[in-house]
Design a protein around this motif. Structure first.
Motif, PDB file in Angstrom:
ATOM      1  N   GLY A 204      45.715  54.061  41.192  1.00 39.60           N
ATOM      2  CA  GLY A 204      45.538  53.299  42.451  1.00 39.60           C
ATOM      3  C   GLY A 204      43.853  53.648  42.625  1.00 39.60           C
ATOM      4  N   GLY A 205      43.666  54.659  43.039  1.00 38.77           N
ATOM      5  CA  GLY A 205      42.404  54.767  43.285  1.00 38.77           C
ATOM      6  C   GLY A 205      41.223  54.084  42.657  1.00 38.77           C
ATOM      7  N   GLN A 206      41.756  54.731  41.087  1.00 38.71           N
ATOM      8  CA  GLN A 206      40.158  54.264  40.396  1.00 38.71           C
ATOM      9  C   GLN A 206      40.371  52.560  39.756  1.00 38.71           C
ATOM     10  OE1 GLN A 206      42.372  56.804  36.751  1.00 38.71           O
ATOM     11  NE2 GLN A 206      41.015  58.592  37.801  1.00 38.71           N
ATOM     12  N   GLN A 207      41.583  52.311  40.003  1.00 36.12           N
ATOM     13  CA  GLN A 207      42.341  50.749  39.145  1.00 36.12           C
ATOM     14  C   GLN A 207      41.387  50.532  40.777  1.00 36.12           C
ATOM     15  OE1 GLN A 207      45.893  48.673  38.388  1.00 36.12           O
ATOM     16  NE2 GLN A 207      46.955  51.217  38.552  1.00 36.12           N
ATOM     17  N   GLN A 208      41.277  50.519  41.961  1.00 39.59           N
ATOM     18  CA  GLN A 208      40.167  49.429  42.606  1.00 39.59           C
ATOM     19  C   GLN A 208      39.236  50.001  42.357  1.00 39.59           C
ATOM     20  OE1 GLN A 208      40.912  47.234  44.333  1.00 39.59           O
ATOM     21  NE2 GLN A 208      41.509  47.799  45.905  1.00 39.59           N
ATOM     22  N   ARG A 209      38.621  50.961  42.236  1.00 40.71           N
ATOM     23  CA  ARG A 209      37.081  51.179  41.933  1.00 40.71           C
ATOM     24  C   ARG A 209      36.743  50.717  40.826  1.00 40.71           C
ATOM     25  NH1 ARG A 209      36.157  57.119  41.352  1.00 40.71           N
ATOM     26  NH2 ARG A 209      38.435  57.416  41.415  1.00 40.71           N
ATOM     27  N   VAL A 210      37.224  49.842  39.833  1.00 46.18           N
ATOM     28  CA  VAL A 210      37.142  49.045  38.743  1.00 46.18           C
ATOM     29  C   VAL A 210      36.848  47.639  39.598  1.00 46.18           C
ATOM     30  CG1 VAL A 210      38.215  48.507  36.412  1.00 46.18           C
ATOM     31  CG2 VAL A 210      38.471  50.791  37.265  1.00 46.18           C
ATOM     32  N   ALA A 211      37.730  47.293  40.772  1.00 44.07           N
ATOM     33  CA  ALA A 211      38.006  46.216  40.869  1.00 44.07           C
ATOM     34  C   ALA A 211      36.465  46.008  41.744  1.00 44.07           C
ATOM     35  CB  ALA A 211      38.632  45.921  41.533  1.00 44.07           C
ATOM     36  N   ILE A 212      35.981  47.721  42.280  1.00 46.31           N
ATOM     37  CA  ILE A 212      34.921  47.630  43.081  1.00 46.31           C
ATOM     38  C   ILE A 212      33.662  47.457  42.205  1.00 46.31           C
ATOM     39  CG2 ILE A 212      33.509  48.313  44.560  1.00 46.31           C
ATOM     40  CD1 ILE A 212      36.174  49.930  46.088  1.00 46.31           C
ATOM     41  N   ALA A 213      33.620  47.885  41.261  1.00 46.64           N
ATOM     42  CA  ALA A 213      32.520  48.036  40.364  1.00 46.64           C
ATOM     43  C   ALA A 213      32.287  46.091  39.411  1.00 46.64           C
ATOM     44  CB  ALA A 213      32.885  48.960  38.858  1.00 46.64           C
ATOM     45  N   ARG A 214      33.131  45.251  39.851  1.00 44.88           N
ATOM     46  CA  ARG A 214      33.704  44.236  38.832  1.00 44.88           C
ATOM     47  C   ARG A 214      32.889  43.585  39.814  1.00 44.88           C
ATOM     48  NH1 ARG A 214      38.917  41.728  38.362  1.00 44.88           N
ATOM     49  NH2 ARG A 214      39.319  41.728  40.521  1.00 44.88           N
ATOM     50  N   ALA A 215      33.384  43.490  41.042  1.00 46.17           N
ATOM     51  CA  ALA A 215      32.789  43.001  42.658  1.00 46.17           C
ATOM     52  C   ALA A 215      31.537  43.143  42.722  1.00 46.17           C
ATOM     53  CB  ALA A 215      33.924  42.933  43.624  1.00 46.17           C
ATOM     54  N   LEU A 216      31.061  44.191  42.414  1.00 45.68           N
ATOM     55  CA  LEU A 216      29.638  44.084  42.597  1.00 45.68           C
ATOM     56  C   LEU A 216      28.330  44.450  41.027  1.00 45.68           C
ATOM     57  CD1 LEU A 216      29.896  48.343  43.815  1.00 45.68           C
ATOM     58  CD2 LEU A 216      29.155  45.925  44.894  1.00 45.68           C
ATOM     59  N   ALA A 217      29.394  43.877  40.020  1.00 43.99           N
ATOM     60  CA  ALA A 217      28.620  43.244  39.019  1.00 43.99           C
ATOM     61  C   ALA A 217      27.604  41.921  38.845  1.00 43.99           C
ATOM     62  CB  ALA A 217      29.703  43.671  38.097  1.00 43.99           C
ATOM     63  N   MET A 218      27.882  41.254  39.683  1.00 39.97           N
ATOM     64  CA  MET A 218      26.879  39.937  39.700  1.00 39.97           C
ATOM     65  C   MET A 218      25.642  40.156  41.065  1.00 39.97           C
ATOM     66  SD  MET A 218      27.479  37.557  37.338  1.00 39.97           S
ATOM     67  CE  MET A 218      25.967  36.349  38.275  1.00 39.97           C
ATOM     68  N   ASN A 219      26.252  42.023  41.365  1.00 43.09           N
ATOM     69  CA  ASN A 219      25.009  41.421  42.787  1.00 43.09           C
ATOM     70  C   ASN A 219      25.398  40.471  43.807  1.00 43.09           C
ATOM     71  OD1 ASN A 219      23.546  42.510  44.291  1.00 43.09           O
ATOM     72  ND2 ASN A 219      21.573  41.807  42.819  1.00 43.09           N
ATOM     73  N   PRO A 220      26.555  40.516  43.701  1.00 42.84           N
ATOM     74  CA  PRO A 220      26.552  39.355  45.232  1.00 42.84           C
ATOM     75  C   PRO A 220      25.928  39.615  46.623  1.00 42.84           C
ATOM     76  CG  PRO A 220      28.960  40.468  44.856  1.00 42.84           C
ATOM     77  CD  PRO A 220      27.935  41.104  44.418  1.00 42.84           C
ATOM     78  N   THR A 221      26.230  38.236  47.301  1.00 44.25           N
ATOM     79  CA  THR A 221      25.745  38.664  48.072  1.00 44.25           C
ATOM     80  C   THR A 221      26.878  38.999  49.744  1.00 44.25           C
ATOM     81  OG1 THR A 221      24.550  36.155  48.439  1.00 44.25           O
ATOM     82  CG2 THR A 221      24.402  36.646  50.299  1.00 44.25           C
ATOM     83  N   ILE A 222      27.538  38.229  49.118  1.00 44.93           N
ATOM     84  CA  ILE A 222      29.422  39.021  50.113  1.00 44.93           C
ATOM     85  C   ILE A 222      30.134  40.080  49.560  1.00 44.93           C
ATOM     86  CG2 ILE A 222      30.482  38.602  51.631  1.00 44.93           C
ATOM     87  CD1 ILE A 222      28.948  36.426  53.162  1.00 44.93           C
ATOM     88  N   LEU A 223      30.500  41.583  49.770  1.00 38.60           N
ATOM     89  CA  LEU A 223      31.461  41.949  49.305  1.00 38.60           C
ATOM     90  C   LEU A 223      32.664  41.556  49.927  1.00 38.60           C
ATOM     91  CD1 LEU A 223      30.966  45.422  48.046  1.00 38.60           C
ATOM     92  CD2 LEU A 223      31.498  43.457  46.621  1.00 38.60           C
ATOM     93  N   LEU A 224      33.316  40.935  49.289  1.00 38.30           N
ATOM     94  CA  LEU A 224      34.942  40.131  50.649  1.00 38.30           C
ATOM     95  C   LEU A 224      35.790  40.539  49.727  1.00 38.30           C
ATOM     96  CD1 LEU A 224      35.424  37.524  52.557  1.00 38.30           C
ATOM     97  CD2 LEU A 224      36.045  36.415  50.707  1.00 38.30           C
ATOM     98  N   ALA A 225      36.957  42.082  50.480  1.00 43.79           N
ATOM     99  CA  ALA A 225      37.827  42.797  51.280  1.00 43.79           C
ATOM    100  C   ALA A 225      38.845  42.046  51.606  1.00 43.79           C
ATOM    101  CB  ALA A 225      37.327  44.089  50.868  1.00 43.79           C
ATOM    102  N   ASP A 226      39.782  42.034  50.903  1.00 50.91           N
ATOM    103  CA  ASP A 226      41.267  41.743  51.571  1.00 50.91           C
ATOM    104  C   ASP A 226      42.235  42.895  51.534  1.00 50.91           C
ATOM    105  OD1 ASP A 226      43.356  40.104  52.356  1.00 50.91           O
ATOM    106  OD2 ASP A 226      44.425  39.080  50.416  1.00 50.91           O
ATOM    107  N   GLU A 227      42.386  43.922  52.766  1.00 51.04           N
ATOM    108  CA  GLU A 227      43.369  44.410  52.016  1.00 51.04           C
ATOM    109  C   GLU A 227      42.989  45.837  51.373  1.00 51.04           C
ATOM    110  OE1 GLU A 227      45.206  44.950  55.037  1.00 51.04           O
ATOM    111  OE2 GLU A 227      46.035  42.532  55.823  1.00 51.04           O
ATOM    112  N   PRO A 228      41.630  45.848  50.895  1.00 50.47           N
ATOM    113  CA  PRO A 228      41.654  46.731  50.217  1.00 50.47           C
ATOM    114  C   PRO A 228      42.261  47.950  49.743  1.00 50.47           C
ATOM    115  CG  PRO A 228      39.538  47.141  51.748  1.00 50.47           C
ATOM    116  CD  PRO A 228      40.380  46.517  52.013  1.00 50.47           C
ATOM    117  N   THR A 229      42.937  48.524  51.356  1.00 48.48           N
ATOM    118  CA  THR A 229      43.704  50.383  50.836  1.00 48.48           C
ATOM    119  C   THR A 229      45.070  49.938  51.009  1.00 48.48           C
ATOM    120  OG1 THR A 229      43.509  50.246  53.272  1.00 48.48           O
ATOM    121  CG2 THR A 229      40.982  51.345  52.115  1.00 48.48           C
TER     122      THR A 229
END
Lengths: 398, 234
Positions: B152-177
């Motif tokens: 689960g932790g690794q999957q969430q890290r993949v999701a974080i990597a995906r969220a960072l990929a476009m170098n977005p203005t905002i990281l928007l996390a919905d109940e990330p844990t």
């Protein structure tokens, strides 16, 4: 360049999704395969049959009319004078009287009693290129009723049996005939109808054959249509001339126009082909509905995925393209398989029925276009539905 | 950019959201004012039904407000077409979901590559970027794994990597844990801190005040109203 990359990406995703659902994709495709195969097979089979028949008829030569002069009780057949009159008819490029009988030929010490003797004139050989080796009959052969003949392949096998053919002599009707030519294989439908004798066919000057039949007059002839005239014009002109010869007696003659026969046959086969293909395309319609069904299921199943893709920045048009491509890829692959299966069926059928087998580019194009169109039409609604999903609801879906 | 001037990247003014259900209209958001500066780590804390999901959808450009003004990176988000909203999400927002939302049939690498595909990034650059992001979340050795081969932790890290990929203005996390055990949850929070220290703006939506306490600033949302919240009035 951008849009090509997008299409390539969507294409890749489509393939991936098809591969991921192998069984379902295959079953869905099967509908298209069957539909396209049926259309291709039917078109190809009918086309092959049609080609065979037409080519057999055209062996007789386009622009050839066959006249049978039954005559009346007063006058049987056609005299030399009549023939001369017919030759003068407008649009006639030449006439070739024929006479045919079954007779006995003697070669060496052996007699063969199932030999077909065909009487032809020199004109016949001008219009029919059938000599394989040696020479054709010429005008002086006919005029002088020369004792020369041309034999066919069957005759060579069953009578000559490996002996030298050209220049050799056979005994026909008590006369010695010198073989001057060999004809090619007669594969025409007409030959099948008239039935060459078991011992083969010998072609002699028609006057000789006429003498063997014991008739003085010619009762059948081939008329060649001159350039610049249509067969039907010549048929009309000939009818007038023959009416004149027989004093308008009913049923005294018949003129067979191969061209019109061929044309109507072609029309009938064309209609048959269209009709059968039309019926077969119902299968394609059913296949298309199958694709639509699978795509709708797929959209429902992947609602969450669609929502996620949208959240990550997929525009609606992109989602639509992905699903549309998926349905197109599915049905075009089905179409390609269908073409192959259809051609295989047609090939086997042609082998069994002994008709021509020709790959028709038009039919293949039709099959592929059909499948493409089916893919677009039946993929459109599901793809549109996918593109319109609300990302919030889609993400929340299970 | 001057250091002492406020660099507001998100500004909301009088945002309302109404849902019409039959004859009844429910006012889910009742005039939200919110400003977020670049580099902030903001937690939006609220119980379920408070309107926090709706607020997140509006921040994430997944939904549009009924009324009010929303400005993101200096652009007003209003009356946009679906397509341009998609482009804004692609460039400005890095989503991190409670349930990871990874495509199950695609590798970690392919999942991270997805937003880059939608940005029409050239292949070479795309691959490089996806690799870099996975390396950043310490999954360089798991790039070809499918999500169900990862914890689960690794999957969430993949999701974080995906969220960072476009170098977005905002990281928007919905109940990330929300879907993680305490230990892995803490690791994800550590990663958030690390990203925030690098200057990344993070907005985290949660109902858990303990998780919210990781943020440098907390706003509370209750019944569609927002209030700058201190920790003590829990």
């Amino acid at each position: 360049m951008r849009s090509i990359a997008i299409i390539r990406q969507s294409f890749k995703m489509s393939l991936q999704n098809i591969v991921n659902n192998k069984m379902r994709s295959f079953l869905t495709m099967l509908g298209i395969v069957i539909g396209v195969a049926a259309v291709i097979a039917l078109i190809t089979i009918v086309q092959g049959f049609s080609d065979s028949v037409v080519s057999e008829f055209s062996d007789l030569g386009a622009g050839t009319l066959t006249v049978n002069a039954y005559g009346t009780s007063m006058k049987q057949g056609l005299t030399e004078n009549d023939l001369a009159e017919l030759e003068k008819v407008k649009g006639v490029g030449g006439i070739s009287p024929t006479a045919s009988l079954t007779s006995t030929a003697v070669f060496g010490s052996e007699a063969f009693d199932k030999v077909t003797v065909d009487g032809k004139s020199d004109i016949y050989f001008i219009h029919n290129n059938i000599i394989k080796s040696g020479r054709a009959l010429n005008a002086s052969d006919i005029e002088n009723q020369a004792h020369v003949c041309i034999v066919d392949q069957t005759f060579m096998k069953s009578v000559m049996k490996g002996h030298a053919v050209l220049g050799n002599t056979i005994l026909l009707d008590g006369y010695e005939y010198t073989i001057v030519g060999i004809r090619d294989d007669d594969t025409s439908l007409m030959a099948a109808f008239s039935g060459s004798g078991d011992d083969g066919t010998v072609i002699v000057p028609y006057k000789n054959a006429l003498r063997m039949t014991g008739n003085a007059n010619v009762s059948s002839l081939e008329v060649y249509v001159a350039e610049g005239y249509t067969s039907s014009e010549v048929v009309d002109n000939l009818s007038l001339a023959l009416d004149n010869v027989y004093n308008d007696a009913d049923n005294s003659y018949s003129i067979l126009n191969m061209e019109t026969l061929m044309q109507s046959l072609d029309t009938i086969l064309g209609m048959l082909s269209t009709m059968l293909a039309g019926i077969a395309s119902i299968a394609l319609l059913v296949g298309g509905i199958g694709i639509m069904n699978m795509m709708l299921v797929s959209v429902t199943e992947r609602t969450k995925e669609i929502g996620l893709r949208k959240a990550l920045g997929a525009e609606p048009s992109r989602i639509q393209m992905q699903f549309l491509l998926e349905s197109i890829v599915l049905s075009v692959i089905g179409g390609i398989l269908g073409v192959l299966v259809g051609l295989l069926i047609a090939y086997v059928a042609a082998a069994i029925m002994d008709t021509a087998f020709g790959i028709s580019p038009g039919a293949i194009l039709l099959g592929l276009t059909f499948s493409l169109v089916v893919g677009v039409i039946f993929g459109w609604a599901p793809a549109r539905r996918a593109s319109r999903l609300n990302p919030i609801d889609a993400l929340r879906a299970d | 950019m001057s250091e002492n001037k406020k660099d507001v990247i998100l500004r909301m003014k009088g945002i309302t959201k109404d849902y019409v259900m039959g004859a009844e209209v429910s006012h889910v958001l009742k005039g939200i004012d919110l400003e977020v500066e670049r580099g902030e780590f903001l937690a939006v804390l609220g119980p379920s039904g408070s309107g926090k999901s709706t607020l997140m959808n509006i921040i994430g450009c997944l939904d549009v407000p009924t009324s009010g003004e929303y400005e993101l990176s200096g652009k007003t988000i209003a009356h946009q077409s679906e397509a341009s909203l998609a482009q804004i999400r692609n460039k400005e927002i890095g989503f991190i979901f409670q349930s990871f939302q990874l495509l199950q049939r695609q590798s970690a690498f392919d999942n991270v590559e997805l937003p880059l595909l939608y940005a029409n990034m050239p292949e070479r650059e795309r691959r490089q970027r996806a690799r870099d992001m996975l390396t950043k979340v310490q999954l360089a050795d798991r790039m070809d794994y499918l999500p169900n081969q990862l914890s689960g932790g690794q999957q969430q890290r993949v999701a974080i990597a995906r969220a960072l990929a476009m170098n977005p203005t905002i990281l928007l996390a919905d109940e990330p844990t929300g879907a993680l055990d305490q230990k892995t949850g803490a690791q994800v929070m550590d990663l958030f801190h690390e990203l925030n220290n690098e200057g990344r703006t993070i907005i985290m939506i949660t109902h858990d005040s303990k998780i919210a306490s990781h943020a440098s600033r907390i706003v509370r949302i209750l019944d569609g109203n927002i209030s700058e919240g201190a920790l003590e009035d829990a």
